[in-house]
Scaffold this active site. Structure first.
Site, PDB file in Angstrom:
ATOM      1  CB  CYS A  89      15.812  -7.306 -24.958  1.00 33.11           C
ATOM      2  SG  CYS A  89      14.083  -7.432 -25.963  1.00 33.11           S
ATOM      3  CG  HIS A 194      14.377  -7.144 -20.679  1.00 32.54           C
ATOM      4  ND1 HIS A 194      15.227  -6.065 -21.149  1.00 32.54           N
ATOM      5  CD2 HIS A 194      13.395  -7.417 -21.290  1.00 32.54           C
ATOM      6  CE1 HIS A 194      14.389  -4.875 -22.685  1.00 32.54           C
ATOM      7  NE2 HIS A 194      13.385  -6.254 -22.670  1.00 32.54           N
ATOM      8  CD  GLU A 196      17.156  -5.287 -18.455  1.00 35.85           C
ATOM      9  OE1 GLU A 196      16.875  -4.415 -18.967  1.00 35.85           O
ATOM     10  OE2 GLU A 196      18.025  -6.300 -18.432  1.00 35.85           O
TER      11      GLU A 196
END
Length: 214
Positions: A89, A194, A196
């Site tokens: 990001c 993202h 994650e």
């Protein structure tokens, strides 16, 4: 044991990134240790480096430079020693020459280009760009091994990185106009989304990064 330095410069979102990297590593052969750190010595010696980022470009750049010796350690490791690097990001955006959020702020200048506000074509495309979108891989790259041609990833941002050289765009996404979902150059890579928060596809990308030998 492979060491992964997850850079702590006050940008937030460290815990979820740390957990995802640990989980991705568990699926691979060999021991891996994720260290959340702002210690220049640990960063300089790490086998992999991940730079996360949440918030405004200028604030993240200021936070990074405020950590004594961190930018110098990143330069020595990533550009000097060739340590594999992943920006996430705003961590990806900081790889640019400059960011235009609020004011012009210098980035790391690892990949020429600028970060500017999204201006989608059409009222249906909102800013911030938030939610799931398929990314389109521009060319084969080890980060995307095992992922489909169109892989859904989770985005949340209002600004995007526009590289000077189109060849630096490893994957793109369309949100009222196409822009970089991922960039790559040599041992350096960055993703606007993202991983994650991107479930199985994101974990696969992180595992690919941990196994990447540029």
């Amino acid at each position: 044991m492979q060491s992964i330095a997850l850079i702590d410069y006050g940008s937030g979102n460290l815990r979820s990134a740390e957990k995802a990297l640990v989980k991705a590593g568990e699926a691979l052969d060999g021991a891996r240790r994720v260290v959340v750190t702002a210690d220049p010595d640990l960063i300089a010696r790490a086998d992999r480096i991940v730079l996360p980022g949440v918030g405004a470009f200028a604030a993240c750049a200021a936070g990074l430079h405020a950590r004594s010796g961190v930018t110098e350690a990143l330069e020595a490791a990533v550009r000097g020693r060739g340590t594999p690097f992943l920006g996430i990001c705003v961590g990806m955006q900081l790889m640019a020459s400059r960011g235009l959020e609020f004011r012009t702020t210098l980035g790391l200048d690892w990949i020429g280009g600028e970060v500017r506000r999204l201006t989608p074509d059409g009222a249906a495309f909102k800013v911030p760009h938030m939610g799931w979108n398929d990314i389109q891989v521009a060319a084969p790259h080890p980060l995307f091994e095992g992922l489909g041609a169109d892989s859904p990833m989770y985005f949340t941002h209002s600004f995007a990185f526009f590289p000077d050289d189109a060849a630096a765009v490893a994957a793109s996404v369309d949100h009222g106009g196409r822009f970089a979902a991922a960039v790559a150059h040599g041992n350096m890579a960055g993703v606007q989304f993202h991983p994650e928060k991107s479930q199985a596809a994101g974990l696969r990308l992180l595992a690919n990064f941990l196994d990447w030998r540029p």
